[in-house]
Design a protein around this motif. Structure first.
Motif, short mmCIF file in Angstrom:
data_model
loop_
_atom_site.label_atom_id
_atom_site.label_comp_id
_atom_site.label_asym_id
_atom_site.label_seq_id
_atom_site.Cartn_x
_atom_site.Cartn_y
_atom_site.Cartn_z
N ASN A 111 0.83 -1.21 0.00
CA ASN A 111 0.00 0.00 0.00
C ASN A 111 0.86 1.26 0.00
OD1 ASN A 111 0.89 -0.05 2.58
ND2 ASN A 111 -1.12 0.06 3.55
N LEU B 90 3.14 2.39 1.72
CA LEU B 90 3.67 3.05 2.90
C LEU B 90 5.18 3.12 2.78
CD1 LEU B 90 1.65 1.74 5.98
CD2 LEU B 90 1.55 3.96 4.87
N GLU C 204 -4.44 7.07 -2.34
CA GLU C 204 -5.50 6.87 -1.35
C GLU C 204 -6.57 5.91 -1.86
OE1 GLU C 204 -4.51 10.11 -2.00
OE2 GLU C 204 -3.31 10.33 -0.18
N ARG D 280 -5.24 2.56 -1.27
CA ARG D 280 -5.09 2.24 0.16
C ARG D 280 -6.41 1.91 0.82
NH1 ARG D 280 -0.80 6.94 1.57
NH2 ARG D 280 1.09 5.79 1.07
N ARG D 281 -7.51 2.53 0.33
CA ARG D 281 -8.79 2.23 0.99
C ARG D 281 -9.25 0.81 0.69
NH1 ARG D 281 -12.57 6.40 -2.45
NH2 ARG D 281 -10.92 7.82 -1.87
N MET E 90 -4.86 -2.68 6.76
CA MET E 90 -3.56 -3.03 7.32
C MET E 90 -3.65 -3.04 8.84
SD MET E 90 0.08 -1.70 6.15
CE MET E 90 1.49 -2.71 6.41
N VAL F 85 -13.41 9.27 4.33
CA VAL F 85 -12.89 8.81 3.04
C VAL F 85 -14.02 8.26 2.18
CG1 VAL F 85 -11.29 7.24 1.93
CG2 VAL F 85 -10.67 8.32 4.08
N MET G 254 -13.52 -0.23 6.36
CA MET G 254 -13.38 0.31 5.01
C MET G 254 -13.75 -0.71 3.95
SD MET G 254 -12.59 3.44 5.02
CE MET G 254 -11.82 3.82 3.45
#
Lengths: 533, 261
Positions: B69, B71, B94, B97-98, B102, B126, B174
């Motif tokens: 993702n 990071l 983003e 990532r959604r 994690m 988000v 999410m």
């Protein structure tokens, strides 16, 4: 082998052997020979000092210097006919303070614990002792009652309305402009208060309403196209037109043909923009932004134009800033400086940690430059040098210059305090927020900054307190704030040689405000504590 | 284990689809100090699959998880999440990532927010869900991980195991397509490991695609569809849990297993 009793007895508190003042003093004051000697010596010294202070205060000190100049010390040369405005401001501020206090303490069972009760009681006693005429004494006691009542109301409100905190913040924001208007007077529709509330506030409301009420996809899509066309036209016709005017017309192109040409260019640019942003989602977003802007600009212009047309010229009598003085000016400088340097300091701290080199360099340069210059130098520059260089009409007001100087100085120090707070937030917090899909601004504003500010509260409030005390430096550069006006008053032959009572009195005033701030900060820290309790 | 047992077809525990959620190809990563931490890692994770990544510490297990993702950025190779290429200059990271939940070793709950606010934060800001909907779903998730009655507490008032379960609920809120677990039980007291593993077991049973970096052998044997051993920045062995634990192919795997079993 050990045996374990099957059911331990549960008790509400640990057993206590001895209580009472005698046992307490034995444990804390006389627990060894050395400590006993220390206690006796210290009690003697403190007792002697206090005794002398009281005999001085009650017999020798000539308090006439305070009683005779009390209103001047409080508000300088502010016209006495307009004192009601100051009382109104006090009432507004105390009501908001009480409400905020109540809302912060909404989860606590008892609102009036001992410290605030003692504080209010002492304040009331002091007010009775102070040399005030009867109506003003009654007003002051009424204000104290107002504080207590609004605290109770605030607690009830905080329990019922979860978003009360947001509203009260808005209240504080607007109250600053109300204060500004009441202090300075002037025609209402020309004031900053009117601009902020009626023009900007209503404008944002109108824009928001328009963009949320009109959501039909066809409408927003077409509005988005229209907005892009308008944008392209403006850029093509006005901006490019102005740029290309000299070269093209200089080359012999006739003016009317040039105008038509630029209009065509503008329309083409608009069409190009629509073609570039042809994605339906993007068009709808642009349409919504266009709706917001239309609502905002429309209301802003309307509210600016309407009063002139209706002939609304009412307002309060103008009081120029050189008539503001004493405690009034000190508080105004401190409040303005604090409320401006806080956001500036936070932005500088974030800028110093930014990944963009230009922003980071600017922040570092600003912070290090300002921290290398003494405050008095900045204030001298503001009060003495700027008026020398600028012509008569362009000089900003001396109070404004003072506030700008204080803000420039304090924001640099505040930025470092906030940066310390930011560094105390573990890296994992930002990672967790980003892994949930929060973008950088949301991560900073929802996750990192709240925690950083919470850690930095003691340091930030310390900076506020020093800003408050630094306002005395303005007395040196010629503003008549509390210290400055006291020195002016002491220069008169009537009060010759009575420095001590006057300085003790204003010293007490400074102490009350500084202690109030640090007490408030501790209460806020307690209210924000989310660990085991 | 006999030869005939080895030849028997491997039956996946879950309904593993043929659709890959994560496709990592020849991923290379260097740290800023020049350390070559990932040396050409290729790994596919299919829909509904549970992959357990094992290996000694400092071999890039956590790092490969964090590149999924973004990071942690990587320098060479390619990673696709659900068909979207995670390039280093990707604009809308983003959005990816959604879809990737994690869970961290240190929980990383937001200490200034209540448990419920922790779980609803991302859905509200988000996904733009209305607060009521976000809270309803959050309460259902908290109930699923067994801490619904503590929704109004702050993380600092809970035990480590409870915090980690909240962290799992926060990621699930999410509705991600894949969950990454980074040693979720390593920072926990022994008696709390089980409550977290139970939650993860149930997640796997419900068909969630998962990549778990963990040292829990029991969990890997029972839940994993595939076990991967990483050492020195490369994938040493990929195998079914049965084969990996009972009859590993590589010498390096044998050495590793002899230390932890």
């Amino acid at each position: 082998m050990t045996t374990v009793s099957s059911r331990p007895v549960e008790r509400s508190a640990p057993s206590v052997q001895k209580t009472g003042p005698l046992a307490w003093s034995q444990k804390h004051l006389f627990n060894s020979v050395f400590n006993s000697v220390l206690t006796v010596v210290l009690v003697g010294v403190i007792g002697y000092a206090l005794f002398n202070l009281f005999t001085w205060a009650l017999t020798k000190a000539k308090w006439a210097v305070v009683t005779g100049t009390f209103s001047t010390m409080m508000s300088g040369l502010y016209p006495s006919g307009s004192y009601w405005r100051l009382w109104f401001i006090l009432g507004m501020v105390l009501t908001l303070s009480g409400l905020s206090w109540g809302i912060l303490a909404r989860n606590q069972k008892k609102l009036f614990t001992t410290p605030p009760l003692v504080g209010i009681g002492l304040a009331a006693l002091l007010l009775v002792l102070l040399p005030m005429t009867r109506p003003y004494l009654l007003y002051s006691l009424g204000l104290l009652a107002l504080l207590a009542i609004s605290a109770v109301v605030g607690q009830a409100l905080g329990r019922k309305v979860p978003s009360a905190g947001t509203y009260i913040s808005g209240g504080w924001f607007v109250s600053y402009f109300v204060m500004l208007y009441l202090l300075g007077g002037n025609t209402f529709t020309d004031s900053m208060l009117y601009t902020v509330v009626a023009q900007i506030g209503l404008g944002i409301l109108a824009g928001w309403l328009l963009s949320t009420l009109i959501t039909a996809a066809t409408v927003t899509t077409w509005l988005g196209r229209l907005g892009l066309l308008a944008l392209g036209y403006v850029v093509g016709y006005y901006v490019l037109g102005n740029v290309l005017y000299a070269p093209l017309v200089g080359l012999g192109l006739s003016y009317s043909i040039f105008l038509i040409l630029m209009q065509i260019v503008g329309v083409l640019l608009g069409v190009l923009l629509i073609w570039v942003f042809s994605d339906a989602q993007t068009l709808q977003t642009i349409g919504r932004v266009a709706l917001f802007l239309a609502g905002f600009v429309g209301v802003f212009a309307l509210m600016g134009w309407l009063p002139k047309q209706l002939g609304l010229e009412f307002g309060l009598e103008t009081v120029r800033t050189n008539n503001w003085g004493g405690l009034l000016l000190t508080l105004f400088l401190a409040i303005s400086g604090i409320s401006l340097c806080f956001p500036a300091g936070v932005l500088l701290a974030l800028g110093r940690r930014s990944k963009l080199p230009l922003i980071r360099t600017f922040s570092v340069a600003y912070i290090e430059l300002v921290r290398g210059v003494p405050l008095i130098a900045i204030l001298f520059m503001g009060q003495v040098l700027i008026p020398l260089f600028l012509p008569e009409g362009m000089r900003p007001d001396s109070v404004v210059r003072a506030i700008v100087g204080l803000t420039i100085f304090s924001s640099a120090y505040l930025a470092e305090n906030v940066r310390a707070g930011l560094q105390a937030v573990p890296q994992g917090q930002a990672e967790a927020a980003q892994s949930l899909g929060l973008n950088k601004p949301l991560t900073t504003s929802l996750i990192v900054l709240p925690q950083a500010l919470k850690t930095a509260i003691p340091a930030i409030v310390g900076q506020f307190i020093s800003l408050f005390q630094d306002t005395t430096l303005l007395g040196i550069v010629g503003l008549s704030e509390l210290l400055g006006i006291t020195q002016d008053l002491l220069a008169s032959p009537k009060y010759l040689g009575t420095y001590a009572p006057a300085f003790v009195f204003i010293g007490a005033i400074y102490w009350v405000f500084c202690y109030g701030m640090s007490f408030g900060s501790r209460r806020i820290e307690e209210a924000l504590n989310t660990d085991l309790r | 284990m006999t030869q005939s047992e080895m030849a028997a077809p491997m039956t996946p525990r879950n309904d593993v689809g043929s659709e890959a959620v994560i496709v990592a190809k020849d991923v290379n990563k260097w740290y800023d100090n020049g350390f070559h931490v990932l040396k050409g890692v290729s790994m596919n994770v299919y829909k509904g699959e549970v992959v357990v990544v094992m290996g000694p510490s400092g071999t890039g297990k956590t790092t490969i998880n964090s590149t999924y993702n973004e990071l942690e950025p990587y320098q060479e190779g390619s990673i696709e999440i659900d068909g979207v290429l995670i390039a280093n200059d990707i604009k809308d990271i983003e959005v990816v990532r959604r879809e990737v939940g994690m869970v961290f070793q240190q929980f990383n709950l937001f200490p200034h927010l209540t448990v419920l606010q922790n779980v609803t934060l991302a859905p509200i800001w988000v996904r733009r869900w209305p607060k009521a909907k976000a809270e309803e779903i959050a309460m259902r998730l908290l109930d699923r991980v067994g801490i619904a009655e503590q929704a109004y507490k702050f993380p600092g008032q809970m035990s480590g195991g409870q915090q980690q379960r909240v962290a799992i609920a926060r990621s699930l809120a999410m509705q991600p397509k894949v969950m990454l677990f980074d040693e979720p039980t390593s920072a926990l007291d022994p008696e709390m490991v089980r409550e977290v593993l139970d939650v993860m077991r149930n997640l796997a049973k419900d068909g969630m695609t998962m990549v778990c970096v963990t040292h829990e052998v029991g969990f890997a044997r029972e839940v994993a569809d595939r076990v991967v051993l990483m050492d020195g920045g490369v994938l040493v062995e990929e195998n079914t849990p049965d084969a990996f634990f009972n009859n590993p192919k590589e010498e390096r795997s044998k050495a590793f297993l002899s230390q932890i079993l």
